[in-house]
Every structure is written in structure tokens, then in C-alpha cells.
Design a protein around this motif. Structure first.
Motif, PDB file in Angstrom:
ATOM      1  N   CYS A  22       6.319   6.807  -2.868  1.00 59.02           N
ATOM      2  CA  CYS A  22       5.685   5.752  -2.069  1.00 59.02           C
ATOM      3  C   CYS A  22       4.156   5.748  -2.142  1.00 59.02           C
ATOM      4  O   CYS A  22       3.553   4.770  -2.582  1.00 59.02           O
ATOM      5  CB  CYS A  22       6.115   5.875  -0.612  1.00 59.02           C
ATOM      6  SG  CYS A  22       7.880   5.644  -0.330  1.00 59.02           S
ATOM      7  N   VAL A  23       3.515   6.804  -1.672  1.00 55.02           N
ATOM      8  CA  VAL A  23       2.066   6.783  -1.484  1.00 55.02           C
ATOM      9  C   VAL A  23       1.300   6.629  -2.793  1.00 55.02           C
ATOM     10  O   VAL A  23       0.464   5.730  -2.929  1.00 55.02           O
ATOM     11  CB  VAL A  23       1.602   8.026  -0.703  1.00 55.02           C
ATOM     12  CG1 VAL A  23       0.100   8.219  -0.809  1.00 55.02           C
ATOM     13  CG2 VAL A  23       2.004   7.893   0.764  1.00 55.02           C
ATOM     14  N   PRO A  24       1.532   7.479  -3.811  1.00 55.53           N
ATOM     15  CA  PRO A  24       0.765   7.288  -5.043  1.00 55.53           C
ATOM     16  C   PRO A  24       1.069   5.980  -5.742  1.00 55.53           C
ATOM     17  O   PRO A  24       0.167   5.361  -6.332  1.00 55.53           O
ATOM     18  CB  PRO A  24       1.157   8.500  -5.901  1.00 55.53           C
ATOM     19  CG  PRO A  24       2.417   9.022  -5.304  1.00 55.53           C
ATOM     20  CD  PRO A  24       2.367   8.690  -3.856  1.00 55.53           C
TER      21      PRO A  24
ATOM     22  N   GLN B 272       2.733  -0.496   4.096  1.00 57.34           N
ATOM     23  CA  GLN B 272       1.705  -0.523   3.061  1.00 57.34           C
ATOM     24  C   GLN B 272       1.400   0.891   2.558  1.00 57.34           C
ATOM     25  O   GLN B 272       1.178   1.109   1.391  1.00 57.34           O
ATOM     26  CB  GLN B 272       0.437  -1.196   3.584  1.00 57.34           C
ATOM     27  CG  GLN B 272      -0.423  -1.829   2.517  1.00 57.34           C
ATOM     28  CD  GLN B 272      -1.494  -2.722   3.117  1.00 57.34           C
ATOM     29  OE1 GLN B 272      -2.457  -2.246   3.723  1.00 57.34           O
ATOM     30  NE2 GLN B 272      -1.344  -4.022   2.937  1.00 57.34           N
ATOM     31  N   ASP B 273       1.389   1.853   3.450  1.00 59.19           N
ATOM     32  CA  ASP B 273       1.295   3.278   3.112  1.00 59.19           C
ATOM     33  C   ASP B 273       0.022   3.634   2.347  1.00 59.19           C
ATOM     34  O   ASP B 273       0.060   4.378   1.379  1.00 59.19           O
ATOM     35  CB  ASP B 273       2.524   3.711   2.320  1.00 59.19           C
ATOM     36  CG  ASP B 273       3.169   4.962   2.911  1.00 59.19           C
ATOM     37  OD1 ASP B 273       2.616   5.511   3.882  1.00 59.19           O
ATOM     38  OD2 ASP B 273       4.225   5.387   2.417  1.00 59.19           O
TER      39      ASP B 273
ATOM     40  N   VAL C 183       0.845  -3.432  10.253  1.00 59.01           N
ATOM     41  CA  VAL C 183       0.942  -2.699   9.002  1.00 59.01           C
ATOM     42  C   VAL C 183       1.161  -1.221   9.288  1.00 59.01           C
ATOM     43  O   VAL C 183       0.564  -0.662  10.201  1.00 59.01           O
ATOM     44  CB  VAL C 183      -0.344  -2.896   8.156  1.00 59.01           C
ATOM     45  CG1 VAL C 183      -0.294  -2.062   6.887  1.00 59.01           C
ATOM     46  CG2 VAL C 183      -0.526  -4.362   7.804  1.00 59.01           C
ATOM     47  N   GLU C 184       2.024  -0.590   8.514  1.00 60.27           N
ATOM     48  CA  GLU C 184       2.333   0.824   8.704  1.00 60.27           C
ATOM     49  C   GLU C 184       1.777   1.646   7.544  1.00 60.27           C
ATOM     50  O   GLU C 184       1.941   1.292   6.375  1.00 60.27           O
ATOM     51  CB  GLU C 184       3.839   1.035   8.802  1.00 60.27           C
ATOM     52  CG  GLU C 184       4.448   0.431  10.064  1.00 60.27           C
ATOM     53  CD  GLU C 184       5.937   0.702  10.172  1.00 60.27           C
ATOM     54  OE1 GLU C 184       6.473   1.434   9.310  1.00 60.27           O
ATOM     55  OE2 GLU C 184       6.557   0.184  11.107  1.00 60.27           O
ATOM     56  N   HIS C 185       1.100   2.747   7.900  1.00 65.51           N
ATOM     57  CA  HIS C 185       0.585   3.715   6.934  1.00 65.51           C
ATOM     58  C   HIS C 185       1.128   5.084   7.335  1.00 65.51           C
ATOM     59  O   HIS C 185       0.380   5.992   7.689  1.00 65.51           O
ATOM     60  CB  HIS C 185      -0.939   3.713   6.924  1.00 65.51           C
ATOM     61  CG  HIS C 185      -1.553   2.383   6.605  1.00 65.51           C
ATOM     62  ND1 HIS C 185      -1.577   1.858   5.337  1.00 65.51           N
ATOM     63  CD2 HIS C 185      -2.153   1.467   7.405  1.00 65.51           C
ATOM     64  CE1 HIS C 185      -2.179   0.683   5.360  1.00 65.51           C
ATOM     65  NE2 HIS C 185      -2.532   0.422   6.606  1.00 65.51           N
TER      66      HIS C 185
ATOM     67  N   PHE D 249       0.432 -10.077   2.094  1.00 61.85           N
ATOM     68  CA  PHE D 249       1.209  -8.912   1.662  1.00 61.85           C
ATOM     69  C   PHE D 249       2.321  -8.673   2.677  1.00 61.85           C
ATOM     70  O   PHE D 249       2.064  -8.595   3.883  1.00 61.85           O
ATOM     71  CB  PHE D 249       0.328  -7.668   1.570  1.00 61.85           C
ATOM     72  CG  PHE D 249       1.103  -6.414   1.243  1.00 61.85           C
ATOM     73  CD1 PHE D 249       1.306  -6.050  -0.077  1.00 61.85           C
ATOM     74  CD2 PHE D 249       1.644  -5.623   2.243  1.00 61.85           C
ATOM     75  CE1 PHE D 249       2.030  -4.908  -0.394  1.00 61.85           C
ATOM     76  CE2 PHE D 249       2.374  -4.481   1.944  1.00 61.85           C
ATOM     77  CZ  PHE D 249       2.572  -4.119   0.620  1.00 61.85           C
ATOM     78  N   ILE D 250       3.549  -8.554   2.195  1.00 54.75           N
ATOM     79  CA  ILE D 250       4.699  -8.278   3.058  1.00 54.75           C
ATOM     80  C   ILE D 250       5.390  -7.040   2.520  1.00 54.75           C
ATOM     81  O   ILE D 250       5.909  -7.036   1.400  1.00 54.75           O
ATOM     82  CB  ILE D 250       5.681  -9.466   3.083  1.00 54.75           C
ATOM     83  CG1 ILE D 250       4.960 -10.750   3.510  1.00 54.75           C
ATOM     84  CG2 ILE D 250       6.855  -9.172   4.017  1.00 54.75           C
ATOM     85  CD1 ILE D 250       5.773 -12.009   3.284  1.00 54.75           C
ATOM     86  N   GLY D 251       5.391  -5.969   3.311  1.00 60.60           N
ATOM     87  CA  GLY D 251       5.993  -4.711   2.888  1.00 60.60           C
ATOM     88  C   GLY D 251       7.324  -4.479   3.584  1.00 60.60           C
ATOM     89  O   GLY D 251       7.357  -4.052   4.741  1.00 60.60           O
ATOM     90  N   LEU D 252       8.412  -4.778   2.891  1.00 58.22           N
ATOM     91  CA  LEU D 252       9.744  -4.509   3.431  1.00 58.22           C
ATOM     92  C   LEU D 252      10.208  -3.118   2.999  1.00 58.22           C
ATOM     93  O   LEU D 252       9.686  -2.549   2.040  1.00 58.22           O
ATOM     94  CB  LEU D 252      10.726  -5.589   2.970  1.00 58.22           C
ATOM     95  CG  LEU D 252      10.361  -7.023   3.379  1.00 58.22           C
ATOM     96  CD1 LEU D 252      11.420  -8.019   2.926  1.00 58.22           C
ATOM     97  CD2 LEU D 252      10.140  -7.131   4.882  1.00 58.22           C
ATOM     98  N   ARG D 253      11.184  -2.561   3.694  1.00 57.24           N
ATOM     99  CA  ARG D 253      11.540  -1.155   3.508  1.00 57.24           C
ATOM    100  C   ARG D 253      12.885  -0.929   2.846  1.00 57.24           C
ATOM    101  O   ARG D 253      13.128   0.163   2.336  1.00 57.24           O
ATOM    102  CB  ARG D 253      11.512  -0.438   4.865  1.00 57.24           C
ATOM    103  CG  ARG D 253      10.143  -0.483   5.500  1.00 57.24           C
ATOM    104  CD  ARG D 253      10.219  -0.246   6.981  1.00 57.24           C
ATOM    105  NE  ARG D 253       8.929  -0.528   7.614  1.00 57.24           N
ATOM    106  CZ  ARG D 253       8.516  -1.743   7.958  1.00 57.24           C
ATOM    107  NH1 ARG D 253       9.295  -2.809   7.741  1.00 57.24           N
ATOM    108  NH2 ARG D 253       7.345  -1.924   8.519  1.00 57.24           N
TER     109      ARG D 253
END
Length: 536
Positions: A91-93, A140-141, A155-157, A232-236
């Protein structure tokens, strides 16, 4: 966290902390929203990113079982990049690369404990500074300690707040509890999330909530903007826990097939991947009924994800915004799903590394498939060009515009992926060039596949005398991009630095509590004692 707050600890780690709770739908706000008639001569963008969707699991990709009618329709109206790759299968990188147009190591993001460091601007900031209204919701992370450029609608990080502690132990690799148990599948009913339910949501519930927030933005707000916008839409989904919607799950469960993995294949896996199997505690065979449930739930989540994408796409149509909007769908990385005896992510086989990438919009061809290897890293350059924004020469990515317009031979030379996450006993990186794919391991033997002749990656050609010129050319191409051993050592150093900060700032009991959820009581206790005794 004892006598130090999470926010202060995150600041010292340079990872940041999410500063605001996620708003309910009724709390959506758009700071600085321009009023008045629309004046927009530049295109809009929707960038929709899912989590852990491997490229092969979609109807438009030719899968015989997985149903994705909405994505199939979008692909028919646009361009499908069949050989698209993430920056890193984690996810993050991966998201750090996708959002900057740089490789993960360029922004010192190697794993889920080393988040984006702000070295290069995100495309959100570049678009905002060029006059766009930039809006975001969902996962978004990245790192909220930096200016990311977006108006935040929830937004989630998550990893900036809670890093994966297991990625800090790679010398040597231990094992992570909970990974093996997660290879299973459950069911859930239709998802309804009211504004009062904001805690402890499942991934389907989070996606339902954030889809509703996005729909409200497109219906009520984006048509009123006097400037071009990018959302930007970040679905999981389909990220674990794998819980399939019942009406999809039941059908998939009766049709899924167990991956064919022989003892010979397991015996000949690259040694770093054998270590990863031990790390995830999946070297012992998993019962077939659990494998079937896991695959059925994963497929179900892909189809439920497709439902959400369809809602957003239809909303843009109904509000007459689609004609001037580029719609980009991708995923941060893929999923192994039992192939090669591997599960989840972090390895460089096609399952985790090859991701879906579909782009539709004004002036683009329809129903076109492009098989040239490309990467997430190429998206920023492409988007800036489409928006008529100057492209910085520092960006690693190459524009996809020539491929989109049918100019053969002018796209990226290759796709590059790197992996330095938990379970990896060394650094690894991948080059895809034409039909050939090289996986390079620092200090271990490499592997070489011809994906045209061997799409399942079962025949390692690295020692084949007939293709030594290919192997040499692939290695030369890789070394023109990065020095893989330098990147490997830098990743180890960055992870050790984060770990040393934990050891310095936490008491023994606090450190134990941080580690035990991922490492188990025994490993956590032994490691904490060792770390506190040695100071590192």
C-alpha cells in the motif's frame, strides 16, 4: 502511549498523524468552493484507486468467472493497459509512487512503516497550484504532515498513524501472526451505513460511505465549480478481511478452483519467496475449504467494488460531466491468491505486481487494449500533459499520450517495480520489458520469465544459455534506472532508523504492546528484551 502522544511520536518519526476525524456524509464541506457559472476549458479528472485488485480478475481482462460489468463498460469506452504495474506491491510505497510520479525509493517509502517523505510534490499539489480544484475522499495512505494539495472530504492515512511494525524486522525475518488465519472468506449482507456509524467499519462499509460522499460531490458541488477539478476516490475492496456480499459469494463459491501448485514448484521458488511463505506462516498447507472461501470472498469483493465504480460513473453521466472528464481506474497493487503457493502481496509475481489500469475520456480511443508495459509512475506525467500543465523534468514517469494516440514505439521503455516490505529478507526489484520479466534479488539468484510463452511464470530462464543476452540486457536496463543494492541498503537503514526511534521513545511495556499484535507474545517479548538491552 504512555507519556508521549501518538501525534508527537509521529512528528518525531516524520510520518505525521491524521488530524481530523472522518466526517459523515452530512458533514461534507468544500472549503473555498467558487460560486457562479462554470468556466472550464480544461478537462476534469476522476482518479479512482482500489486496494489489492490484481489485473487478471476482471471481465475486461478476460477472466472467465469474475464479473465486472461496469469496468467492462468503461474499458469498452476507453483504453485498457493490460501490462500495467504498481510501483511496489504494498500500500504505502505503491501509493507514494502513484501520487508523485517517482519510484518509491525516490521518496524513501519502502514499506508500510516508511511513509511518503515530501521530497517530491504529489500530483494533487501540482494540479492545485496550476489552478485546479483538488478533492479527495477515502484511502490515500500518504503523510498528512505535508501539503498534499487536496481538499479533504474524509481521507485516511492509516499507516502514517499506525505503521506495520513487522516491516522493521528484516534482519532476520521472523513471522507475522494473523496472516495465515486471514486466508479465509466470510459473507455479509447488503451494506447500509448511516452518518452515525463511523467507527469500526468493515472495508465494504467504508467504501459504501465514501462512495456516497463522492456521489454527493459530483451531484451537488463539482457542477458549480468555476475551475477545472480533479477528484481522488480511494476505495478499499478487495483488501482483506475478505467478506463477500452474499448474493455474489454463494455463486462464486460453487465455481472457484484451487490454484495448481506442485511440490516441485514450491521446492524451486526463489529463496526470498520461500522465506516470505514462512513469514506469513503459509508454508504449511491451508485446508482447501478455506482456500475456496477466500477466493470466493475475494471475487465477491471485486464485483461489489465494480458496483461502486458503476454508481460513480453513472452519476457523472447523469450530471453531464463525463464528456469533459478523464476517468482513471487502477489499484495500488494486486493479490497472489494462492498462485505459486503465495498469498496476499509483497512479492513480485504477476498477481501482486500487475494491476488494472483503464483510462477513458475526451479524445481517447475506445475499446483499445495496449500491451506495452507501463507503470503507475507514468500516470502523473500523462495527467499533467492532458491537463496542459508543464511537466517537471525530474519526474521518473514517461507520458502515455503516444500510446493513447496510437503512436507505436513511443511509450515507456519498460516497467519497474521494487519491494522492500515485511517478509522480504532482502531487497527485490522487477523489470518488465516487452515479453520478458526479470526479478532481481540483492545477494540471491535472479529469475527470468518470458510472459508470452510462460504467462504463469513457471519456467525460470535465468540460466538458459539461449537467452543470456536477454538476461544481460534486462540487468543493464535495471541498473540504468537504479542501483538495486544501494536501494536495498538504504531501505534497511530507513527501517532501522524508524525501529530505533520506537526503542528510544517507548518504554519496554509500550514497545511490547505495539509489537505483540503483529509478532505474537513470544517473538515480541524476546525482541523487546533484545532491543532494550542493545539499544537497537
Amino acid at each position: 502511549m504512555g507519556n508521549i502522544s501518538r501525534r508527537e511520536f509521529g512528528r518525531r518519526l516524520a510520518t505525521g498523524i491524521v488530524g481530523a476525524s472522518i466526517p459523515g456524509i452530512s458533514g461534507l464541506a468544500l472549503p473555498g468552493l467558487p460560486e457562479g457559472p462554470v468556466v472550464n476549458d480544461r478537462p476534469n479528472f476522476v482518479f479512482l484507486c482500489s486496494d489489492q485488485h490484481s489485473a487478471k480478475y476482471a471481465g475486461f481482462a478476460g477472466h472467465s468467472l469474475v464479473k465486472t460489468p461496469n469496468l467492462d463498460r468503461i474499458a469498452r469506452g476507453g483504453v485498457n493497459f493490460s501490462a500495467a504495474y504498481c510501483g511496489s506491491p504494498l500500500c504505502v510505497p505503491s501509493r507514494s509512487s502513484m501520487m508523485t510520479g517517482m519510484y518509491p525509493s525516490d521518496v524513501n517509502s519502502f514499506c508500510n512503516a516508511t511513509v511518503y517523505d515530501g521530497t517530491y510534490d504529489t500530483w494533487g499539489k501540482r494540479f492545485r497550484d496550476a489552478g485546479y480544484y483538488c478533492w479527495a475522499v477515502g484511502k490515500q495512505d500518504l503523510n498528512p504532515a505535508f501539503d498534499l494539495g487536496f481538499e479533504d472530504a474524509g481521507v485516511e492515512h492509516g499507516h502514517a498513524r499506525k505503521p506495520d511494525i513487522t516491516s522493521l524486522f528484516r534482519e532476520p525475518v521472523g513471522y507475522r501472526i494473523g496472516e495465515r488465519e486471514g486466508i479465509d472468506g466470510e459473507i455479509h449482507e447488503e451494506t447500509v451505513v448511516g452518518p452515525t456509524k463511523v467507527k469500526n467499519l468493515t472495508n465494504p462499509e467504508r467504501d459504501r460511505r465514501d462512495t456516497d460522499i463522492a456521489l454527493r460531490f459530483f451531484r451537488e458541488n463539482s457542477p458549480r465549480l468555476k475551475k477545472p477539478w480533479i477528484a481522488f476516490i480511494g476505495l478499499r475492496e478487495p483488501h482483506p478481511v475478505w467478506t463477500g456480499l452474499k448474493r455474489y459469494y454463494d455463486d462464486y463459491l460453487s465455481h472457484v478452483k484451487i490454484p495448481d501448485v506442485s511440490i516441485s514448484e514450491l521446492e524451486n521458488l526463489p529463496l526470498p519467496f520461500q522465506a516470505m511463505r514462512n513469514f506469513k506462516r503459509i508454508s504449511t498447507p491451508i485446508p482447501e475449504e478455506r482456500i475456496r472461501r477466500a477466493i470466493a470472498a475475494y471475487f465477491s469483493m471485486v464485483t461489489e467494488l465494480d458496483d461502486r465504480i458503476g454508481e460513480i460513473y453513472r452519476c457523472l453521466e447523469e450530471t453531464n460531466q463525463l464528456g469533459n472528464t478523464y476517468f482513471i481506474y487502477t489499484s495500488d497493487h494486486g493479490e497472489s491468491l494462492g498462485e505459486h503457493g503465495m498469498w496476499l502481496k509483497s512479492n513480485l509475481y504477476e498477481g501482486p505486481a500487475n494491476i488494472p489500469l483503464v483510462i477513458s475520456g475526451p479524445g481517447l480511443p475506445t475499446g483499445k487494449q495496449i500491451d506495452t508495459p507501463v507503470g503507475h509512475v507514468d500516470l502523473v506525467t500523462t495527467m499533467l500533459e492532458l491537463a496542459r500543465i508543464p511537466v517537471p523534468g525530474s519526474l521518473r514517469g514517461v507520458s502515455l499520450s503516444p500510446l493513447l494516440s496510437g503512436r507505436a514505439g513511443q511509450g515507456p521503455l519498460c516497467a519497474y517495480v521494487e519491494s522492500h516490505s515485511e517478509g522480504n529478507p532482502t531487497g527485490s526489484c522487477m523489470i518488465r520489458k516487452g515479453d520478458w520479466k526479470l526479478i532481481h534479488f540483492s545477494y540471491y539468484q535472479d529469475v527470468l520469465f518470458n510472459l508470452k510463452d510462460d504467462p504463469e511464470e513457471r519456467r525460470n530462464r535465468i540460466e538458459d544459455p539461449a537467452v543470456q543476452d536477454v538476461a544481460a540486457d534486462m540487468m543493464l536496463t535495471l541498473r540504468r534506472i537504479v542501483d538495486p543494492e544501494e536501494v536495498t541498503e538504504r531501505a534497511f537503514a530507513a527501517q532501522k532508523k524508524v525501529l530505533n526511534t520506537f526503542v528510544r521513545e517507548m518504554s519496554e511495556d509500550e514497545l511490547f504492546e505495539l509489537m505483540r499484535s503483529r509478532l505474537g507474545d513470544g517473538q515480541a517479548r524476546v525482541l523487546v528484551r533484545m532491543l532494550k538491552r542493545t539499544g537497537r
